[in-house]
Design a protein around this motif. Structure first.
Motif, PDB file in Angstrom:
ATOM      1  N   LEU A 152      11.640 -24.611 -50.291  1.00  0.00           N
ATOM      2  CA  LEU A 152      10.895 -25.856 -50.073  1.00  0.00           C
ATOM      3  C   LEU A 152       9.484 -25.783 -50.656  1.00  0.00           C
ATOM      4  O   LEU A 152       8.980 -26.773 -51.193  1.00  0.00           O
ATOM      5  N   GLN A 153       8.848 -24.615 -50.583  1.00  0.00           N
ATOM      6  CA  GLN A 153       7.524 -24.449 -51.197  1.00  0.00           C
ATOM      7  C   GLN A 153       7.618 -24.559 -52.718  1.00  0.00           C
ATOM      8  O   GLN A 153       6.771 -25.194 -53.358  1.00  0.00           O
ATOM      9  N   ALA A 154       8.624 -23.938 -53.301  1.00  0.00           N
ATOM     10  CA  ALA A 154       8.810 -24.015 -54.750  1.00  0.00           C
ATOM     11  C   ALA A 154       9.117 -25.450 -55.171  1.00  0.00           C
ATOM     12  O   ALA A 154       8.639 -25.923 -56.209  1.00  0.00           O
ATOM     13  N   LEU A 155       9.894 -26.141 -54.376  1.00  0.00           N
ATOM     14  CA  LEU A 155      10.227 -27.539 -54.661  1.00  0.00           C
ATOM     15  C   LEU A 155       8.971 -28.404 -54.609  1.00  0.00           C
ATOM     16  O   LEU A 155       8.733 -29.223 -55.501  1.00  0.00           O
ATOM     17  N   ALA A 156       8.133 -28.219 -53.592  1.00  0.00           N
ATOM     18  CA  ALA A 156       6.898 -28.995 -53.455  1.00  0.00           C
ATOM     19  C   ALA A 156       5.937 -28.714 -54.598  1.00  0.00           C
ATOM     20  O   ALA A 156       5.208 -29.610 -55.036  1.00  0.00           O
ATOM     21  N   ALA A 157       5.959 -27.489 -55.105  1.00  0.00           N
ATOM     22  CA  ALA A 157       5.070 -27.122 -56.208  1.00  0.00           C
ATOM     23  C   ALA A 157       5.633 -27.544 -57.562  1.00  0.00           C
ATOM     24  O   ALA A 157       4.971 -27.411 -58.582  1.00  0.00           O
TER      25      ALA A 157
ATOM     26  N   ASP B 297       8.206 -26.158 -58.994  1.00  0.00           N
ATOM     27  CA  ASP B 297       8.660 -24.963 -59.696  1.00  0.00           C
ATOM     28  C   ASP B 297      10.178 -24.844 -59.798  1.00  0.00           C
ATOM     29  O   ASP B 297      10.681 -23.949 -60.463  1.00  0.00           O
ATOM     30  N   THR B 298      10.903 -25.742 -59.148  1.00  0.00           N
ATOM     31  CA  THR B 298      12.359 -25.661 -59.153  1.00  0.00           C
ATOM     32  C   THR B 298      12.937 -27.075 -59.077  1.00  0.00           C
ATOM     33  O   THR B 298      12.314 -27.967 -58.505  1.00  0.00           O
TER      34      THR B 298
END
Length: 79
Positions: free
Chosen positions: A57-62, A64-65
Motif C-alpha cells: 500500500l505504501q508503494a502504491l501510494a508513492a 512505485d507499483t
C-alpha cells in the motif's frame, strides 16, 4: 528463550513473525522486560502478512507499483 533473542535486535530492527499472536506475545514480553526502566521504545514487530500488505500500500501510494487486486483470506483459501 525470547529474552535472549529479543536482546539481539537493535531499537531500529523490524521483526517479522508468522502470525499476529506471536507478534503480540513478543511485544508484550519486550514491554514487561523494560517496564522497570520506565521508558522504552516499542518493539517493531509485525506479522509477515501485515508487513507485506502495508509495504504494498505504501508503494502504491508513492506510485512505485501498478494497482493490483489483493486477495482476501477467503479467496486465498479458495485457490
Amino acid at each position: 528463550m525470547h529474552d535472549s533473542i529479543l536482546a539481539q535486535f537493535s531499537e531500529n530492527s523490524l521483526i517479522l513473525t508468522a502470525n499476529r499472536r506471536l507478534s503480540r506475545h513478543l511485544i508484550a514480553k519486550h514491554d514487561r522486560s523494560h517496564r522497570a526502566s520506565g521508558v522504552w521504545q516499542t518493539l517493531n514487530c509485525l506479522p509477515l502478512q501485515s508487513w507485506l500488505t502495508d509495504s504494498y500500500l505504501q508503494a502504491l501510494a508513492a506510485g512505485d507499483t501498478p494497482a493490483l487486486t489483493l486477495l482476501s483470506a477467503e479467496q486465498e483459501q479458495y485457490i
